[in-house]
Scaffold this motif. Structure first.
Motif, PDB file in Angstrom:
ATOM      1  N   TYR A 104       0.829  -1.203   0.000  1.00  0.00           N
ATOM      2  CA  TYR A 104       0.000   0.000   0.000  1.00  0.00           C
ATOM      3  C   TYR A 104       0.866   1.257   0.000  1.00  0.00           C
ATOM      4  O   TYR A 104       0.565   2.232  -0.683  1.00  0.00           O
ATOM      5  N   ARG A 105       1.973   1.241   0.741  1.00  0.00           N
ATOM      6  CA  ARG A 105       2.901   2.377   0.753  1.00  0.00           C
ATOM      7  C   ARG A 105       3.484   2.604  -0.634  1.00  0.00           C
ATOM      8  O   ARG A 105       3.549   3.730  -1.119  1.00  0.00           O
ATOM      9  N   ASN A 106       3.922   1.522  -1.281  1.00  0.00           N
ATOM     10  CA  ASN A 106       4.469   1.661  -2.634  1.00  0.00           C
ATOM     11  C   ASN A 106       3.406   2.145  -3.614  1.00  0.00           C
ATOM     12  O   ASN A 106       3.699   2.927  -4.520  1.00  0.00           O
ATOM     13  N   TYR A 107       2.182   1.682  -3.440  1.00  0.00           N
ATOM     14  CA  TYR A 107       1.090   2.125  -4.293  1.00  0.00           C
ATOM     15  C   TYR A 107       0.858   3.630  -4.136  1.00  0.00           C
ATOM     16  O   TYR A 107       0.696   4.345  -5.120  1.00  0.00           O
ATOM     17  N   LEU A 108       0.853   4.097  -2.890  1.00  0.00           N
ATOM     18  CA  LEU A 108       0.643   5.526  -2.655  1.00  0.00           C
ATOM     19  C   LEU A 108       1.790   6.368  -3.200  1.00  0.00           C
ATOM     20  O   LEU A 108       1.562   7.466  -3.714  1.00  0.00           O
ATOM     21  N   LEU A 109       3.011   5.885  -3.095  1.00  0.00           N
ATOM     22  CA  LEU A 109       4.149   6.639  -3.619  1.00  0.00           C
ATOM     23  C   LEU A 109       4.133   6.721  -5.138  1.00  0.00           C
ATOM     24  O   LEU A 109       4.536   7.730  -5.717  1.00  0.00           O
ATOM     25  N   GLN A 110       3.667   5.673  -5.802  1.00  0.00           N
ATOM     26  CA  GLN A 110       3.637   5.679  -7.262  1.00  0.00           C
ATOM     27  C   GLN A 110       2.467   6.473  -7.816  1.00  0.00           C
ATOM     28  O   GLN A 110       2.543   7.001  -8.919  1.00  0.00           O
ATOM     29  N   HIS A 111       1.384   6.559  -7.086  1.00  0.00           N
ATOM     30  CA  HIS A 111       0.193   7.241  -7.587  1.00  0.00           C
ATOM     31  C   HIS A 111      -0.067   8.582  -6.915  1.00  0.00           C
ATOM     32  O   HIS A 111      -1.160   9.108  -6.992  1.00  0.00           O
ATOM     33  N   GLU A 112       0.935   9.102  -6.250  1.00  0.00           N
ATOM     34  CA  GLU A 112       0.780  10.405  -5.614  1.00  0.00           C
ATOM     35  C   GLU A 112       0.854  11.485  -6.680  1.00  0.00           C
ATOM     36  O   GLU A 112       1.799  11.534  -7.456  1.00  0.00           O
ATOM     37  N   PRO A 113      -0.141  12.357  -6.758  1.00  0.00           N
ATOM     38  CA  PRO A 113      -0.108  13.388  -7.801  1.00  0.00           C
ATOM     39  C   PRO A 113       0.989  14.417  -7.519  1.00  0.00           C
ATOM     40  O   PRO A 113       1.246  14.775  -6.376  1.00  0.00           O
ATOM     41  N   GLN A 114       1.617  14.858  -8.575  1.00  0.00           N
ATOM     42  CA  GLN A 114       2.656  15.869  -8.455  1.00  0.00           C
ATOM     43  C   GLN A 114       1.996  17.234  -8.248  1.00  0.00           C
ATOM     44  O   GLN A 114       1.019  17.565  -8.910  1.00  0.00           O
ATOM     45  N   GLN A 115       2.562  17.990  -7.345  1.00  0.00           N
ATOM     46  CA  GLN A 115       2.045  19.321  -7.086  1.00  0.00           C
ATOM     47  C   GLN A 115       2.487  20.254  -8.209  1.00  0.00           C
ATOM     48  O   GLN A 115       3.676  20.352  -8.499  1.00  0.00           O
ATOM     49  N   PRO A 116       1.552  20.895  -8.867  1.00  0.00           N
ATOM     50  CA  PRO A 116       1.941  21.794  -9.960  1.00  0.00           C
ATOM     51  C   PRO A 116       2.644  23.048  -9.429  1.00  0.00           C
ATOM     52  O   PRO A 116       2.285  23.579  -8.380  1.00  0.00           O
TER      53      PRO A 116
END
Length: 131
Positions: A104-116
């Protein structure tokens, strides 16, 4: 052996919290490996104990009388799984939960939106000087 693997897994979990290791066995992929080995070993221990229980321990748990083979003493139907067996189920569940949390941690790190990053070019407040 399963307890030793659990301690190794806990050590590498703490290592991952403190720094970002790149080695295969110390990284987050290594946490999958160590927790998987720990869960597998605990499950194998449960299977072996259950098979011994079904084959011989359920019929007669008196060791010295079994070795003497007198047949006078019997504990047929009085044996049951002890507290240690049920702790193994908790151990397997803890390893599987740990694998799920790392995933779940890896999932959140990969799908975290980049702040514009928004830069207003037309803003003229004399903070940027171009020569």
């Amino acid at each position: 052996m399963s307890s030793i693997i659990a301690l190794i897994s806990a050590f590498f979990s703490m290592l991952n919290i403190l720094c970002n290791p790149v080695n295969l066995l110390t990284s987050t992929f290594g946490l999958y490996i160590w927790n998987g080995i720990g869960a597998s070993l605990s499950a194998i221990i449960m299977i072996i104990w259950s098979s011994f229980f079904a084959i011989s321990f359920r019929k007669n748990i008196a060791i010295t009388e079994t070795l003497k083979s007198t047949g006078r003493y019997s504990s047929d139907g009085l044996a049951n799984f002890g507290f240690s067996f049920w702790i193994l189920i908790a151990s397997v569940l803890c390893h599987l939960i740990n694998i799920g949390l790392v995933y779940y941690r890896n999932y959140l790190l990969q799908h975290e939106p980049q702040q514009p990053v928004h830069i207003d070019i037309h803003k003229n407040d004399s903070t940027i000087l171009v020569y």
